[in-house]
Motif scaffolding. Structure first.
Motif, PDB file in Angstrom:
ATOM      1  N   ALA A  22       0.843  -1.211   0.000  1.00 40.16           N
ATOM      2  CA  ALA A  22       0.000   0.000   0.000  1.00 40.16           C
ATOM      3  C   ALA A  22       0.875   1.256   0.000  1.00 40.16           C
ATOM      4  O   ALA A  22       0.632   2.197  -0.768  1.00 40.16           O
ATOM      5  CB  ALA A  22      -0.928  -0.008   1.217  1.00 40.16           C
ATOM      6  N   TRP A  23       1.907   1.277   0.857  1.00 44.31           N
ATOM      7  CA  TRP A  23       2.798   2.450   0.915  1.00 44.31           C
ATOM      8  C   TRP A  23       3.541   2.645  -0.400  1.00 44.31           C
ATOM      9  O   TRP A  23       3.763   3.768  -0.837  1.00 44.31           O
ATOM     10  CB  TRP A  23       3.792   2.296   2.065  1.00 44.31           C
ATOM     11  CG  TRP A  23       3.187   2.465   3.421  1.00 44.31           C
ATOM     12  CD1 TRP A  23       1.950   2.964   3.716  1.00 44.31           C
ATOM     13  CD2 TRP A  23       3.793   2.132   4.674  1.00 44.31           C
ATOM     14  NE1 TRP A  23       1.748   2.961   5.086  1.00 44.31           N
ATOM     15  CE2 TRP A  23       2.858   2.462   5.696  1.00 44.31           C
ATOM     16  CE3 TRP A  23       5.016   1.595   5.040  1.00 44.31           C
ATOM     17  CZ2 TRP A  23       3.122   2.261   7.051  1.00 44.31           C
ATOM     18  CZ3 TRP A  23       5.289   1.391   6.397  1.00 44.31           C
ATOM     19  CH2 TRP A  23       4.348   1.725   7.396  1.00 44.31           C
ATOM     20  N   LEU A  31       8.700  -1.641  -3.527  1.00 45.40           N
ATOM     21  CA  LEU A  31       8.393  -2.504  -2.384  1.00 45.40           C
ATOM     22  C   LEU A  31       9.664  -3.004  -1.704  1.00 45.40           C
ATOM     23  O   LEU A  31       9.790  -2.968  -0.477  1.00 45.40           O
ATOM     24  CB  LEU A  31       7.550  -3.687  -2.869  1.00 45.40           C
ATOM     25  CG  LEU A  31       6.961  -4.608  -1.819  1.00 45.40           C
ATOM     26  CD1 LEU A  31       5.822  -3.919  -1.096  1.00 45.40           C
ATOM     27  CD2 LEU A  31       6.440  -5.890  -2.449  1.00 45.40           C
ATOM     28  N   ALA A  32      10.619  -3.470  -2.482  1.00 51.78           N
ATOM     29  CA  ALA A  32      11.872  -4.034  -1.944  1.00 51.78           C
ATOM     30  C   ALA A  32      12.631  -2.991  -1.120  1.00 51.78           C
ATOM     31  O   ALA A  32      13.197  -3.306  -0.073  1.00 51.78           O
ATOM     32  CB  ALA A  32      12.743  -4.554  -3.081  1.00 51.78           C
ATOM     33  N   THR A  33      12.608  -1.748  -1.577  1.00 53.09           N
ATOM     34  CA  THR A  33      13.292  -0.652  -0.862  1.00 53.09           C
ATOM     35  C   THR A  33      12.635  -0.432   0.500  1.00 53.09           C
ATOM     36  O   THR A  33      13.324  -0.296   1.521  1.00 53.09           O
ATOM     37  CB  THR A  33      13.226   0.649  -1.690  1.00 53.09           C
ATOM     38  OG1 THR A  33      13.695   0.373  -3.005  1.00 53.09           O
ATOM     39  CG2 THR A  33      14.059   1.756  -1.067  1.00 53.09           C
ATOM     40  N   LEU A  34      11.306  -0.414   0.509  1.00 52.04           N
ATOM     41  CA  LEU A  34      10.570  -0.201   1.768  1.00 52.04           C
ATOM     42  C   LEU A  34      10.855  -1.331   2.753  1.00 52.04           C
ATOM     43  O   LEU A  34      11.073  -1.085   3.945  1.00 52.04           O
ATOM     44  CB  LEU A  34       9.065  -0.102   1.499  1.00 52.04           C
ATOM     45  CG  LEU A  34       8.589   1.111   0.698  1.00 52.04           C
ATOM     46  CD1 LEU A  34       7.096   1.056   0.483  1.00 52.04           C
ATOM     47  CD2 LEU A  34       8.970   2.401   1.411  1.00 52.04           C
ATOM     48  N   LYS A  35      10.852  -2.564   2.262  1.00 56.01           N
ATOM     49  CA  LYS A  35      11.104  -3.720   3.138  1.00 56.01           C
ATOM     50  C   LYS A  35      12.500  -3.634   3.755  1.00 56.01           C
ATOM     51  O   LYS A  35      12.682  -3.957   4.926  1.00 56.01           O
ATOM     52  CB  LYS A  35      10.962  -5.024   2.335  1.00 56.01           C
ATOM     53  CG  LYS A  35       9.521  -5.426   2.107  1.00 56.01           C
ATOM     54  CD  LYS A  35       9.386  -6.604   1.193  1.00 56.01           C
ATOM     55  CE  LYS A  35       9.605  -7.916   1.909  1.00 56.01           C
ATOM     56  NZ  LYS A  35       9.147  -9.064   1.083  1.00 56.01           N
ATOM     57  N   GLU A  59       5.029   9.939  11.613  1.00 54.74           N
ATOM     58  CA  GLU A  59       6.083  10.890  11.251  1.00 54.74           C
ATOM     59  C   GLU A  59       7.471  10.262  11.415  1.00 54.74           C
ATOM     60  O   GLU A  59       8.323  10.367  10.533  1.00 54.74           O
ATOM     61  CB  GLU A  59       5.949  12.122  12.151  1.00 54.74           C
ATOM     62  CG  GLU A  59       6.591  13.370  11.597  1.00 54.74           C
ATOM     63  CD  GLU A  59       6.397  14.556  12.527  1.00 54.74           C
ATOM     64  OE1 GLU A  59       7.408  15.208  12.837  1.00 54.74           O
ATOM     65  OE2 GLU A  59       5.245  14.793  12.954  1.00 54.74           O
ATOM     66  N   ALA A  60       7.672   9.592  12.552  1.00 53.82           N
ATOM     67  CA  ALA A  60       8.978   8.975  12.832  1.00 53.82           C
ATOM     68  C   ALA A  60       9.298   7.887  11.810  1.00 53.82           C
ATOM     69  O   ALA A  60      10.418   7.805  11.290  1.00 53.82           O
ATOM     70  CB  ALA A  60       8.982   8.389  14.247  1.00 53.82           C
ATOM     71  N   LEU A  61       8.306   7.058  11.509  1.00 51.87           N
ATOM     72  CA  LEU A  61       8.533   5.943  10.585  1.00 51.87           C
ATOM     73  C   LEU A  61       8.776   6.456   9.168  1.00 51.87           C
ATOM     74  O   LEU A  61       9.671   5.966   8.473  1.00 51.87           O
ATOM     75  CB  LEU A  61       7.340   4.982  10.616  1.00 51.87           C
ATOM     76  CG  LEU A  61       7.704   3.502  10.532  1.00 51.87           C
ATOM     77  CD1 LEU A  61       8.657   3.095  11.646  1.00 51.87           C
ATOM     78  CD2 LEU A  61       6.455   2.629  10.599  1.00 51.87           C
ATOM     79  N   GLU A  66      12.473   7.376   4.862  1.00 51.31           N
ATOM     80  CA  GLU A  66      12.548   8.384   3.796  1.00 51.31           C
ATOM     81  C   GLU A  66      11.340   8.260   2.869  1.00 51.31           C
ATOM     82  O   GLU A  66      11.450   8.126   1.649  1.00 51.31           O
ATOM     83  CB  GLU A  66      13.864   8.236   3.005  1.00 51.31           C
ATOM     84  CG  GLU A  66      15.088   8.517   3.863  1.00 51.31           C
ATOM     85  CD  GLU A  66      16.384   8.106   3.179  1.00 51.31           C
ATOM     86  OE1 GLU A  66      16.341   7.695   2.010  1.00 51.31           O
ATOM     87  OE2 GLU A  66      17.436   8.190   3.830  1.00 51.31           O
ATOM     88  N   LEU A  67      10.169   8.306   3.501  1.00 53.66           N
ATOM     89  CA  LEU A  67       8.919   8.037   2.818  1.00 53.66           C
ATOM     90  C   LEU A  67       8.026   9.262   2.909  1.00 53.66           C
ATOM     91  O   LEU A  67       7.823   9.794   3.996  1.00 53.66           O
ATOM     92  CB  LEU A  67       8.261   6.842   3.523  1.00 53.66           C
ATOM     93  CG  LEU A  67       7.132   6.074   2.883  1.00 53.66           C
ATOM     94  CD1 LEU A  67       7.511   5.608   1.486  1.00 53.66           C
ATOM     95  CD2 LEU A  67       6.799   4.870   3.759  1.00 53.66           C
TER      96      LEU A  67
END
Length: 196
Positions: A22-23, A31-35, A59-61, A66-67
């Protein structure tokens, strides 16, 4: 006997890949970068203890990963973790209560998730005598004090308690206190345990 059940991947199937999916859709970050960037760090633990707000956690996450997401997008993704109920576990919980045992849920969770799953899966509340949530207790598994608090509240000794969780650290934390602790590795773990 007192039977303590964790929630995620014990009573309800969860999948973090759905969150990242979703993000990724919202942010166009692969997806791979987020994981790779996702860590259950200090902000995650604080959120589960109810020490920081949902907004501060988001905010912290987002900062850590870097999202660039709005709070609404973050929340929508965070709720996507829930896949569905394990009806066989609900049936076992109900059966245990009918046999006169005490059945409770102990979950490391957060306010964002508790605005979602109780309405989505009312069967959980219906099958448990009590639900203990980390953010309401100000402590989280595997801290010894959270298990001790549940035992005190329920009036049971560790020797008369069985605990089911899918996290090795949580299992070890409870085991150190003398609680019979069963690591849930799949949907068959709990039905097989009671079939014995």
């Amino acid at each position: 006997m007192l039977y303590i059940f964790d929630l995620g991947n014990v009573i309800v199937d969860i999948d973090f890949n759905r969150v990242f999916g979703a993000w990724s859709d919202f942010s166009r970050v692969p997806l791979a970068t987020l994981k790779q960037k996702f860590v259950m760090g200090e902000a995650f633990h604080q959120h589960e203890r109810g020490e920081i707000s949902d907004e501060a956690f988001a905010e912290a996450l987002c900062h850590e990963m870097e999202l660039s997401l709005s709070y609404e997008q973050f929340s929508h993704g965070w709720q996507a973790i829930f896949v569905g109920l394990r009806p066989e576990v609900i049936a076992i919980m109900r059966q245990l209560r009918e046999q006169g045992h005490r059945v409770v849920v102990l979950s490391n969770t957060n306010r964002l998730h508790t605005t979602f799953w109780p309405d989505e899966y009312p069967e959980v509340r219906g099958a448990a005598d009590n639900i203990y949530l980390s953010q309401e207790m100000g402590m989280r598994k595997p801290e010894a004090r959270i298990y001790q608090r549940v035992l005190e509240a329920e009036g049971f000794s560790a020797a008369d308690t069985v605990f089911f969780d899918d996290n090795v650290d949580n299992i070890e934390g409870a085991h150190r206190l003398g609680i019979t602790s069963i690591l849930v590795t799949g949907k068959e773990t709990i039905p097989q345990y009671f079939a014995k």
